[in-house]
Enzyme design. Structure first.
Site, short mmCIF file in Angstrom:
data_model
loop_
_atom_site.label_atom_id
_atom_site.label_comp_id
_atom_site.label_asym_id
_atom_site.label_seq_id
_atom_site.Cartn_x
_atom_site.Cartn_y
_atom_site.Cartn_z
N HIS A 10 2.23 -12.94 -9.80
CA HIS A 10 1.10 -13.70 -9.26
C HIS A 10 -0.13 -12.82 -9.09
CE1 HIS A 10 2.75 -12.90 -4.90
NE2 HIS A 10 2.40 -11.80 -5.51
N ASN A 11 -1.29 -13.45 -9.27
CA ASN A 11 -2.60 -12.82 -9.10
C ASN A 11 -2.92 -11.76 -10.15
OD1 ASN A 11 -2.73 -14.30 -6.66
ND2 ASN A 11 -1.85 -12.59 -5.51
#
Length: 361
Positions: A258-259
């Site tokens: 994620h991110n």
């Protein structure tokens, strides 16, 4: 060698046509009307096949080849057997690929496995979904509410497209793929079995309440001309988005946390693992099985050797490798130093007589 059971047989080409298409020079102009009906490797080619040679490791195969014609650089031209027509090229493999792309354009992106040209009867398309003209949806695919899919896109059998997902034009979503919480650009190729937009691995670990899950409310943004290999997983962001930059090519079985932000025109080989909140610049190349820690920054143009573990930022155009990764020159010096120590050490080092009373733990 092309297998006709799986791939369309290309029309015959003359050597003059091949030379004109690739910019290669046909050394023996009298062979200009010689026809080529297929492409093959040096060792499998027959008299009607075109092949290429650009690596001296395969010199024995070149000497024994039965090919009708061969792309070869001037450096190795004299090694080509007399029965093989020489197509001189400064970049033999690139010339060969040019012809391969012309002959087998249908292999460059997945097509419907069922020769389907519309929405299959067994596909499920929510009434609120909007599909432009010429979208193909194969059997048993599911298109959720509010989905938008651009013209010319193909959704493979058993694929599931979650609510609100947007897929651009001329995209291909492979069989068994799931996509949720994602916006996808044009000309994106997603191979079978990918999973895009699921929760990232976000927890507060080892608290009094156990492992507390952190809401993942970001998206996955995939820009134009991206290719994603089979079995790859891309987690959606927690607060900010996970981003895959334009023109990036990702191999099979890559995990993107994620991110993560990946820049434009990057190359990621198989089985890479990218931890969360990592930023990768443009034109970065990562070898197979590279692992990169979270919250790092990999600069534009950096390259990382296969099977390296990265725990530090890498500057632009850095060449790093090893475990843990460091500049390759330093890594090689250390490897050579250890090798010298092992080679030049005491003859009996490490060979002490075992204690007969020692029975282990």
């Amino acid at each position: 060698m092309t297998q006709p059971a799986f791939f369309k047989q290309p029309p015959p080409l003359t050597l003059v046509e091949i030379a004109a298409s690739t910019g290669a020079q046909l050394i023996d102009a009298s062979r200009g009307e010689q026809r080529i009906t297929g492409l093959a490797s040096l060792d499998q080619a027959g008299p009607m096949h075109l092949t290429f040679f650009d690596n001296h490791k395969y010199a024995a195969q070149l000497a024994a080849t039965r090919a009708g014609a061969c792309f070869v650089s001037p450096r190795f031209e004299a090694s080509v057997p007399g029965h093989v027509a020489v197509l001189r090229s400064a970049a033999p493999f690139r010339a060969f690929v040019r012809i391969a792309r012309d002959c087998h354009a249908d292999t460059l992106r997945p097509q419907s496995w069922f020769d389907n040209a519309t929405i299959a009867a067994s596909a499920v398309v929510h009434p609120s979904a909007h599909l432009e003209d010429a979208v193909v949806v194969d059997p048993l695919a599911v298109i959720g509410p509010g989905v938008e899919i651009g013209t010319g896109s193909v959704i493979g059998s058993g694929a599931v497209i979650g609510p609100g997902v947007r897929i651009g034009r001329n995209c291909n979503v492979g069989a068994g793929t799931t996509i949720q919480v994602a916006l996808i650009g044009n000309n994106v190729l997603i191979h079978p079995g990918c999973h895009i937009g699921q929760d990232g691995y976000g927890f507060i670990f080892f608290g009094s309440e156990g492992h507390v899950k952190v809401p993942q409310t970001g998206r996955v943004l995939i820009q134009n001309d991206v290719e994603i290999g089979a079995g790859t997983t891309i987690d959606r962001g927690s607060l900010r988005d996970t981003v895959i930059g334009e023109g990036t090519k990702i191999d099979n079985q890559v995990q993107i946390g994620h991110n993560v932000t990946i820049g434009r025109r990057c190359l990621l080989a198989a089985q890479i693992g990218l931890a969360g909140s990592l930023t990768i610049g443009d034109n970065v190349a990562l070898g197979a099985k590279v692992g990169i820690n979270n919250h790092l920054h990999i600069g534009d143009g950096a390259q990382v050797v296969a099977m390296s573990g990265v725990k530090d930022d890498i500057p632009p155009n850095g060449r790093w490798g090893g475990y843990f990764a460091k500049p390759t020159r330093q890594w090689y010096r250390e490897l050579f130093a250890v090798e010298r120590l092992a080679r030049d050490g005491a003859p009996n080092a490490g060979s002490a007589t075992p204690d007969p009373t020692d029975r282990g733990a």
